[in-house]
Design an enzyme around this catalytic site. Sequence first.
Site: not given
Ligand code: GDL
Length: 462
Positions: A44, A121, A226
């Site tokens: 990110k 996000d 994910w």
């Molecule tokens: C999220 C974020 C990710 C982050 C994770 C944990 C996704 C798809 N996006 O929402 O970048 O690391 O939570 O905080 O998971």
Amino acid sequence: MGANPFICGVVEGFYGRPWSAAQRGQLFAWMQSWGMNTYLYAPKDDLKHRLLWRELYTESDAAELKTLIRNCRGKGLNFIYAVAPGLDLSCSSRKDIARLRRKASQLLRLGCTHFAITFDDIQPVLSKADSRMFNSLADAQSVVANDFLKHLRDQAPDATLLFCPTHYCERMSGPVRHSDYLKQLGKLLDSSIGIFWTGPEIVSETIPAESIRELQRVLRRKPLLWDNLHANDYDLRRIYLGPYAGRPLELRNEVAGILSNPNCEFEANYIPLRTLAMFAQADGDWDEQQAYQTALKGWLLQWKTHHGRPVSLSELEMLCDCFHLPFKHGPRAESFLEDFQFLVRTLPKSGVAAARWEGTCSEILNLFDKITALKDRGLLYAVYRHIEELKQETVLLQKYLQWLSTGPTPDRIFTSAEHRPGIYRGGLVADLQRLLPMDEEGRFRHHAPPNTQTENDDSRAI
Ligand code: GDL
């Protein structure tokens, strides 16, 4: 990514400092030796991945990425580059679409053929300009993604694309069969585009296979997990050294693959990733505890010290039990907590609980002494502050129990020379946390109702 093998690997997809080239090199070596096959580059805080996605990589950054891609592929792993334009992409802007293509072309030139476009996000709303051109958020994002895929395929026929939705878990989408957003994605996204999903929650304690079967019907494809089980970027006081857990083996039949988005501290991820690899390859039976034990033995080899006093398997297990999983302590950490609660009530009697309590205290203190001599300094720095904090609390509790066993009267106050009031456990965040105390389940209770306030309290508001 050819004939649909089960995708298994790692997404570097957390907030915070991205991993270094050396850490990624170690990751690729682990992944290769454990039979994983995919690495998704999505840090990110790589500015050009997300905030400044329109900008191309400089020559030196591009050279580093090229080496990374080569090293990854050299280990037989798929390298996927993710771009996250959602913060300010205008889906209706020809210029923005051209910039996305330009970014993809740069990565194609660096040897990348697998891509992802991520919309996590961000605000789940269309801008004014976009709402003139598109019917919905799903419509706008699908058009952009399909165009992106077409652009990739024009240059590299075997290019692939994955997609991370803005609602990527059930907490966000609501019941999946009622989500217009997900239904439209299912219909509009090119059928070759894989779609990410994190489960019922952003960090899912469990992911029932049934919840995914329903999602498959909505998305018209198997989603790609994910998995944020071991991610700790949302609370950096936590670190998760426990095994891949809470997912039934049949889940593997329902998803196209699993990518773990693990701890920010790269070196802490041995057990989380090793056990994920074991989960992906398990034949018939799956026993999390057994996988955990096997991974502990493997990890111990990385805990060599400069002096002759090696870290023991029992100490390492104790550490991983103490920093285990988001929703669960390991067995030894559970007994450590219970023994203390028992001893507080029963002192000065000693017994099995007291011996076990003291044994764990000694292991924690010994471990702390040993780790400062670790050969792998990266590993040391990954766990240092956590073990330091554990040691401090252990010493405090030990001294408290010693003090209690002297039979102090209830009006006495316990102090410890090393834990200075106002400094130890101090700071603004600690003060803020005290403003909203948490109950044992981690929930926040209502403050005292207003009618219990005295007149004097009311006068303060004036
Ligand atoms: C999220 C974020 C990710 C982050 C994770 C944990 C996704 C798809 N996006 O929402 O970048 O690391 O939570 O905080 O998971």
